[in-house]
Design a protein around this motif. Sequence first.
Motif, PDB file in Angstrom:
ATOM      1  N   ASN A  24       0.801  -1.225   0.000  1.00  0.00           N
ATOM      2  CA  ASN A  24       0.000   0.000   0.000  1.00  0.00           C
ATOM      3  C   ASN A  24       0.833   1.274   0.000  1.00  0.00           C
ATOM      4  O   ASN A  24       0.502   2.224  -0.711  1.00  0.00           O
ATOM      5  N   PRO A  36      -4.612  -0.438  13.542  1.00  0.00           N
ATOM      6  CA  PRO A  36      -3.595  -1.482  13.359  1.00  0.00           C
ATOM      7  C   PRO A  36      -2.211  -0.843  13.469  1.00  0.00           C
ATOM      8  O   PRO A  36      -2.059   0.333  13.133  1.00  0.00           O
ATOM      9  N   GLY A  91       1.942  -1.516  12.467  1.00  0.00           N
ATOM     10  CA  GLY A  91       3.096  -2.232  11.926  1.00  0.00           C
ATOM     11  C   GLY A  91       4.315  -1.382  12.238  1.00  0.00           C
ATOM     12  O   GLY A  91       5.003  -1.576  13.234  1.00  0.00           O
ATOM     13  N   GLY A 102       3.815   1.882  12.725  1.00  0.00           N
ATOM     14  CA  GLY A 102       3.276   2.800  13.717  1.00  0.00           C
ATOM     15  C   GLY A 102       2.948   4.196  13.250  1.00  0.00           C
ATOM     16  O   GLY A 102       2.776   5.097  14.060  1.00  0.00           O
ATOM     17  N   SER A 103       2.799   4.402  11.927  1.00  0.00           N
ATOM     18  CA  SER A 103       2.499   5.770  11.493  1.00  0.00           C
ATOM     19  C   SER A 103       1.102   6.217  11.933  1.00  0.00           C
ATOM     20  O   SER A 103       0.881   7.396  12.175  1.00  0.00           O
ATOM     21  N   GLY A 153       0.156  -6.373   5.966  1.00  0.00           N
ATOM     22  CA  GLY A 153       0.502  -4.945   6.000  1.00  0.00           C
ATOM     23  C   GLY A 153       1.073  -4.489   7.329  1.00  0.00           C
ATOM     24  O   GLY A 153       1.653  -3.408   7.420  1.00  0.00           O
ATOM     25  N   THR A 177      -5.482  -6.911   6.770  1.00  0.00           N
ATOM     26  CA  THR A 177      -4.738  -6.086   7.731  1.00  0.00           C
ATOM     27  C   THR A 177      -5.677  -5.131   8.468  1.00  0.00           C
ATOM     28  O   THR A 177      -5.539  -4.920   9.674  1.00  0.00           O
ATOM     29  N   SER A 178      -6.643  -4.574   7.748  1.00  0.00           N
ATOM     30  CA  SER A 178      -7.576  -3.630   8.369  1.00  0.00           C
ATOM     31  C   SER A 178      -8.492  -4.313   9.370  1.00  0.00           C
ATOM     32  O   SER A 178      -8.970  -3.679  10.313  1.00  0.00           O
ATOM     33  N   THR A 234      -8.190   0.818   7.306  1.00  0.00           N
ATOM     34  CA  THR A 234      -7.020   1.347   6.613  1.00  0.00           C
ATOM     35  C   THR A 234      -6.903   1.064   5.119  1.00  0.00           C
ATOM     36  O   THR A 234      -6.347   1.865   4.387  1.00  0.00           O
ATOM     37  N   GLY A 235      -7.360  -0.119   4.671  1.00  0.00           N
ATOM     38  CA  GLY A 235      -7.092  -0.470   3.272  1.00  0.00           C
ATOM     39  C   GLY A 235      -8.242  -1.231   2.625  1.00  0.00           C
ATOM     40  O   GLY A 235      -8.968  -1.992   3.273  1.00  0.00           O
TER      41      GLY A 235
HETATM   42  C1  LIG Z   1       0.548   0.364   6.345  1.00  0.00           C
HETATM   43  C2  LIG Z   1      -0.727  -0.225   6.761  1.00  0.00           C
HETATM   44  C3  LIG Z   1      -1.074  -0.353   8.126  1.00  0.00           C
HETATM   45  C4  LIG Z   1      -0.146  -0.033   9.256  1.00  0.00           C
HETATM   46  O1  LIG Z   1       0.442   1.229   9.262  1.00  0.00           O
HETATM   47  P1  LIG Z   1       1.810   1.414  10.012  1.00  0.00           P
HETATM   48  O2  LIG Z   1       2.218   2.795   9.772  1.00  0.00           O
HETATM   49  O3  LIG Z   1       2.797   0.437   9.426  1.00  0.00           O
HETATM   50  O4  LIG Z   1       1.599   1.102  11.460  1.00  0.00           O
HETATM   51  C5  LIG Z   1      -2.329  -0.839   8.420  1.00  0.00           C
HETATM   52  N1  LIG Z   1      -3.208  -1.200   7.455  1.00  0.00           N
HETATM   53  C6  LIG Z   1      -2.907  -1.108   6.156  1.00  0.00           C
HETATM   54  C7  LIG Z   1      -3.923  -1.528   5.151  1.00  0.00           C
HETATM   55  C8  LIG Z   1      -1.660  -0.616   5.762  1.00  0.00           C
HETATM   56  O5  LIG Z   1      -1.381  -0.529   4.461  1.00  0.00           O
END
Ligand SMILES: *Cc1c(COP(=O)(O)O)cnc(C)c1O
Length: 372
Positions: A120, A217, A219, A221-222, A280, A328-329, A356-357
């Motif tokens: 993503n 979520p 990963g 951490g943004s 993700g 991931t979402s 998120t996605g």
């Molecule tokens: C990147 C991403 C995350 C996590 O974001 P981080 O900044 O890595 O914590 C969560 N969901 C989706 C769909 C992403 O692409």
Amino acid sequence: MLICEHCATSYTTETPRWRCDCGGTLKLEISACFDIAAFQERAMNLWRYVEALPVPAADAVSLGEGLTPLLPLTGPWGNAHFKLDFMMPTGSFKDRGSAVMISQLKRWGLTEIIEDSSGNAGASIAAYSARANIDAHIFIPASTSVSKAMQIALYGAKPTKISGTREDTIAAALEAAQSIFYASHSWSPYFIHGVKTLAFELWEQLNFRAPDAVIVPVGNGSLVLGCHTGFRELLHAGLIERLPRIIAVQAARCAPLARAWQQWMNDPVPVNKETSIADGIAIATPVRGRAVLAAVRETNGLFVTVEENEILEGLKALASAGLYVEPTSAVAPAALAKLRAEGGLGANDTVVVELTGSGLKTTDKLIEFFES
Ligand SMILES: *Cc1c(COP(=O)(O)O)cnc(C)c1O
Ligand SMILES: [Zn+2]
């Protein structure tokens, strides 16, 4: 001013830089202002909060991102507001960060960049680079969904597939970054200042109030750091009374931050990473891990882990409410259902779940799980 989070050296924002000479991560300090009357008159995108952004409106590289719907929904998770950030130009929340980061790279006069991504972020940075006429080289794991790889290629970026783990992809990008600017979404402080617009939108959409909790979520951490930065700026401006609790969710199969949290550690702990459907967020060594743990702690938040079957249940529950997201979402609603069952949140709390996605980009993966 760019300030190293490790040795406190400061750097001007006039010249391109993605990390400190000591190897530390950089933090960007700005004074954020909010002109409510003015921004309510502006277009429905994240640039309406420009007085709180590090890039002037005239330099914005934009695809109209932001102001995604906030939808109240009842389900196995109880009552919650769902932030539909998968309805972004490239199908993920990453566009918040990319828009602001690429705008700054363009101001710096860069014409060629490198990024690594599990999909993503690469697609998002490829799209904004196309918009800004910047040549982007995107390193992706060979296991990346074909739809995301196609998306990156069609934007005109050059996807380079790296076999092995996500960490191998990072290593390959770092190697290439010795000669080309590393436009990494996990290192860039501008990316976080773009993601923080999520906090501003939630505040505006909830009638200028902060929610009690935000579930995201994590990963790299943004989202945690973006929410923390954005809500802190609102608090500092006297526009909210307290920070919402940030509830950060990891897949149990790759949880260096959640494990650290459980062990009262200040830094991510090494994990034996297993592949997860939530690819993700399967990041074994989050570069800003220490700041992420501190941010969650400051908001009186917590970390939650979810198992693979809980993620799939979360995904199905969302789909039966009409929302098609990527696995991931789905960790976020899965975590909320778990917290509600354990009584971990007040029944009347205003809870926001960040989605998120888009599922549309991961249909090839979903087929493996639901049709085999
Ligand atoms: C990147 C991403 C995350 C996590 O974001 P981080 O900044 O890595 O914590 C969560 N969901 C989706 C769909 C992403 O692409
Ligand atoms: Zn330093």
